[in-house]
Structures are given as C-alpha cells and as structure tokens.
Design a protein around this motif. Structure first.
Motif, PDB file in Angstrom:
ATOM      1  N   TYR A 107       0.759  -1.268  -0.045  1.00  0.00           N
ATOM      2  CA  TYR A 107       0.072  -0.022  -0.058  1.00  0.00           C
ATOM      3  C   TYR A 107       0.840   1.317  -0.151  1.00  0.00           C
ATOM      4  O   TYR A 107       0.589   2.284  -0.608  1.00  0.00           O
ATOM      5  N   ARG A 108       1.948   1.065   0.741  1.00  0.00           N
ATOM      6  CA  ARG A 108       2.706   2.383   0.877  1.00  0.00           C
ATOM      7  C   ARG A 108       3.460   2.504  -0.583  1.00  0.00           C
ATOM      8  O   ARG A 108       3.784   3.802  -0.948  1.00  0.00           O
ATOM      9  N   ASN A 109       3.978   1.671  -1.068  1.00  0.00           N
ATOM     10  CA  ASN A 109       4.580   1.664  -2.556  1.00  0.00           C
ATOM     11  C   ASN A 109       3.501   2.259  -3.508  1.00  0.00           C
ATOM     12  O   ASN A 109       3.876   2.830  -4.346  1.00  0.00           O
ATOM     13  N   ALA A 110       2.418   1.670  -3.297  1.00  0.00           N
ATOM     14  CA  ALA A 110       1.308   2.156  -4.187  1.00  0.00           C
ATOM     15  C   ALA A 110       1.031   3.839  -4.162  1.00  0.00           C
ATOM     16  O   ALA A 110       0.781   4.426  -5.080  1.00  0.00           O
ATOM     17  N   GLU A 111       1.129   4.461  -2.772  1.00  0.00           N
ATOM     18  CA  GLU A 111       1.125   5.421  -2.516  1.00  0.00           C
ATOM     19  C   GLU A 111       1.972   6.599  -3.147  1.00  0.00           C
ATOM     20  O   GLU A 111       1.876   7.631  -3.906  1.00  0.00           O
ATOM     21  N   ALA A 112       3.374   5.910  -2.943  1.00  0.00           N
ATOM     22  CA  ALA A 112       4.475   6.741  -3.653  1.00  0.00           C
ATOM     23  C   ALA A 112       4.518   6.725  -5.079  1.00  0.00           C
ATOM     24  O   ALA A 112       4.813   7.775  -5.677  1.00  0.00           O
ATOM     25  N   ALA A 113       3.685   5.480  -5.923  1.00  0.00           N
ATOM     26  CA  ALA A 113       3.666   5.558  -7.175  1.00  0.00           C
ATOM     27  C   ALA A 113       2.662   6.572  -7.703  1.00  0.00           C
ATOM     28  O   ALA A 113       2.747   7.265  -8.630  1.00  0.00           O
ATOM     29  N   VAL A 114       1.560   6.947  -6.917  1.00  0.00           N
ATOM     30  CA  VAL A 114       0.636   7.879  -7.124  1.00  0.00           C
ATOM     31  C   VAL A 114       1.299   9.295  -6.940  1.00  0.00           C
ATOM     32  O   VAL A 114       1.148  10.315  -7.861  1.00  0.00           O
ATOM     33  N   GLN A 115       2.006   9.428  -6.095  1.00  0.00           N
ATOM     34  CA  GLN A 115       2.833  10.930  -5.883  1.00  0.00           C
ATOM     35  C   GLN A 115       3.781  11.158  -7.029  1.00  0.00           C
ATOM     36  O   GLN A 115       3.664  12.074  -7.565  1.00  0.00           O
ATOM     37  N   ARG A 116       4.588  10.048  -7.426  1.00  0.00           N
ATOM     38  CA  ARG A 116       5.374  10.334  -8.357  1.00  0.00           C
ATOM     39  C   ARG A 116       4.590  10.863  -9.782  1.00  0.00           C
ATOM     40  O   ARG A 116       4.942  11.689 -10.837  1.00  0.00           O
ATOM     41  N   ALA A 117       3.501  10.008 -10.034  1.00  0.00           N
ATOM     42  CA  ALA A 117       2.714  10.091 -11.372  1.00  0.00           C
ATOM     43  C   ALA A 117       2.003  11.459 -11.258  1.00  0.00           C
ATOM     44  O   ALA A 117       2.079  12.442 -12.174  1.00  0.00           O
TER      45      ALA A 117
END
Length: 416
Positions: A107-117
C-alpha cells in the motif's frame, strides 16, 4: 265299598299332581322375582359433515437458506482467529486476521507511485498548453504539439493507473481481515493460527449457515401429481386459495410449531427417479430445525366439502368385502349399513356414501348388542391423533351449520 275305592283313587291322583302344582307355583314366583334384562350399553359418536383439508405426506431434508464457505481473498499467515466456533456471527464481523505487513508495504509503495505520477502531470499539462498556443501561431510544428499533448495524456493515464494500483493495495490490505459475508451460525474452523492460507484455496476456512429461515427440499412422484391435477380438474378436490401451507413432522414424530409455505415446484420430472423437486420454507426462530434433518412434510392439496370422517375402529368388512358400520337408529336400536369408503385418514375413514348429518355410529360395545336390539347410548368422540375416547354431553355437539375443519394425511404413493 264303592266310596272307599273312589277315595283311594282321588288320594293317589293328588299325590301325583301335587309336585307339579308346587313346581308351577315356584316357577311363577321365580319369574315374578327375576329382574328384566337391562339394555346393552354402547358408545357412539355423532357424525357431522365438515370441510376436510387434504394433505399429502412427503419425505424431505432440511437445509440452510444461505450457506457461505469462507475462503481467503489473499494469501498469508493467520495471526488470530476472532470467533467462537459454533457461535453466531453477523455479516462483516472479523473471523480471521492475516499478517498485514506485506500488504501494508504494498500500500505504501502504491501511494508513492501515485505521488510520482501526480508530480509529472503539471509540467506535461503546461507544456501541452504552451505548444497549443505556439502551434496556432505556427511557431512550433504541429508534430511537436501532438507529441506534447500525447505526453500530457500519458501522464494523466499514469496517474489513473497509480491510483488504481493504490486502490488494489488498499483492498488487499482490507482482505487481510477475513470477514463474515453473511450472518448465521459458524462451524468449526478448518485452519489454526499460524497456518498458511492461499488466495481462493479449494478448502474453506470455515462455513457459515443462516438458519433463521430453513428450506425443506421435498420430492413427489409424477404419478401423484397427475392424480392430484385430475382430482382438481374434476372438482372432487377444491384448491385452497392463496399460498400452499406446509406442516412438518420431526424425526421423533412431533409436530413442528411453525407452519411453512411452499416456495416453488420444479417444472420438470427427474429422468432417473421420476420425482419432482419441491421446496418449502419455514421460520426457525428457536433454532429447532438444523440443516440436514430428515422430516415429513404435510403439503396441502386442497379440501373436500361436506366430508364425513368415521373412526376406523367403528368400521368392519362383511363377507363380500364391503365396509360396514353399525349405527343407532331413530328408535334407539342397532342397525348396520354398507359404507362407501374413499381412503384412510389417520385414525379415520373418509366416507362418501352411507352416512348422513347427525348419524350416530357405534364405536365401542359392538359385541354387546345385536342388530335390531335396543341399546343405551353414551355419547363420545374419538381423538383424531390418539384414537382415545372423550365423553361429551349432547349439548356439546357441533352445530351442523358450522363444520369443523380437519387436517388429514394422505401418504404419497412412492414414499408410503
């Protein structure tokens, strides 16, 4: 001399006649002192025409209305079991908790991917807007503008994909808590704490059954249904209005306290058994019915108007095999009649001819009185369930204008 001879003749005659005279006198005295023969006592039940509800007894099995086999939606190690085996659970209650650490990391990894995008999207939009105005002035080529717009659309798609991945990670993290999909009674757990479970595994972790409403699956022969349809079409049996009522007899023979309703009947006959599947539903507020119980269901077929029920103990067969019963005539004497018996119903016979309203049938004491003999009658009724006698007063007879409704049992030809 002659007088003496006559005297001796009279004397001898008196000696021989005197015993006969004395015997005759004694017989007259005995006859006067002997009491008259009393009337034989018999018990009789008064018959009345009544509406008789006809039912068919069918074999069946109970089943839960809803069954849920609980399986994990994600793979993981069981940390905790949160329910009592055999207890009641509500929909949404946590049953098991899996190790959440891998899902939290995802879940944290997915949050970081959203922020990067999302960070790349503003510059792509600004570049596309600048190239749009420059392209209108022919400062940049149309191709450069198209590439800038494509990059902006790709950045937006990256954001949408990252957000979807974040939602997937959130759902998987939520799936780490295995919840009850329905309310009901939960079975024993098939897994223990520390066990590894896999996503959508074949064997369930446990099973939940909703038993506040119970289904009863019944089978009825196609021949029995055909005979019922013919009787209804000929008006020999009249159909009940509204839904079909069903009663249950439990394995110990007792009657279940809550009537049910017939839910549906299959539209086809099984080619292997020749049976038609039927299902009835019953309320089960006390939990007396458990899934898998063997029961007997009494399904209403209809009713007969002006039916007469005669206790079976009052009916016998004559030399020609005809059903006969003895009745009390209007002058209080025994008479015998031939009856038209249609079928046996519990402890009674359903009679269609040979009886009338208010007739009194002898149910006890048949051996004490002969046909044509005057008798003393005791009014009784015979219990439909037990067959026992219950004394009643003459005033307690039901009026002819208000027939009682009696439920009877007609065994199905196949299950009999």
């Amino acid at each position: 001399m002659m007088r003496a001879k006559c005297f001796s003749i009279v004397y001898v005659a008196m000696i021989f006649c005197l015993p006969a005279l004395l015997s005759s006198c004694n017989a007259d005295v005995a006859a006067q002192g002997r009491p008259a023969r009393s009337k034989p006592e018999v018990s009789a039940q008064t018959l009345h025409r009544q509406a008789v509800t006809l039912t068919t007894e069918l074999a069946g099995r109970t089943g839960a209305q809803m069954i849920s086999e609980v399986r994990p939606r994600v793979s993981g190690i069981i940390l905790r079991q949160s329910f009592d085996e055999g207890g009641l659970v509500n929909a949404g209650d946590v049953l098991y908790e899996l190790d959440p650490m891998p899902f939290e990391a995802s879940y944290r990894n997915a949050e970081a991917a959203v922020q990067r995008a999302e960070s790349a999207l503003p510059s792509a939009r600004a570049r596309s807007q600048r190239y749009e105005s420059l392209s209108a002035s022919s400062v940049v080529s149309r191709q450069d503008f198209d590439e800038a717009r494509t990059q902006m659309l790709q950045a937006e798609a990256d954001v949408a994909a990252a957000r979807a991945a974040l939602e997937t990670a959130r759902i998987e993290l939520e799936y780490a808590k295995v919840r009850a999909p329905i309310s009901g009674r939960v079975d024993a757990s098939n897994v223990t704490e520390g066990a590894l479970v896999t996503e959508d595994q074949a064997s369930p972790m446990t099973t939940i059954r909703q038993t506040d409403i119970i289904n009863v699956d019944l089978v009825r022969s196609s021949a029995s249904l055909l005979a019922l349809n013919k009787a209804l079409a000929s008006q020999d049996i009249k159909a009940q209005e509204g839904s079909v009522t069903v009663e249950l007899r439990l394995e110990d023979g007792s009657k279940y306290g809550h009537p049910g309703k017939l839910q549906f009947r299959n539209g086809a006959v099984s080619q292997t058994t020749g049976m038609v599947l039927m299902r009835a539903v019953f309320p089960n507020p006390e939990g007396a019915l458990l899934p898998g119980m063997y029961v007997r269901a009494l399904v209403e077929d209809g009713y007969v108007e002006d039916g007469v029920l005669i206790p079976q103990r009052a009916v016998s067969r004559n030399g020609r095999g005809e059903a006969t019963a003895r009745f009390i005539s209007a002058d209080g004497k025994i008479e015998e009649r031939v009856l038209a018996v249609e079928r046996g119903i519990g402890n009674n016979w359903l009679v269609t001819a040979g009886v009338g309203e208010g007739d009194r049938v002898v149910v006890e004491g048949l051996q004490r009185a002969a046909i044509g003999e005057e008798v003393q009658v005791t009014a009784v009724t015979v219990d439909n369930e037990t067959g026992e006698f219950v004394a009643v007063a003459e005033a307690g007879r039901p009026p002819a204008g208000k027939p009682a409704e009696v439920s009877v049992r007609l065994p199905d030809a196949v299950t009999r």
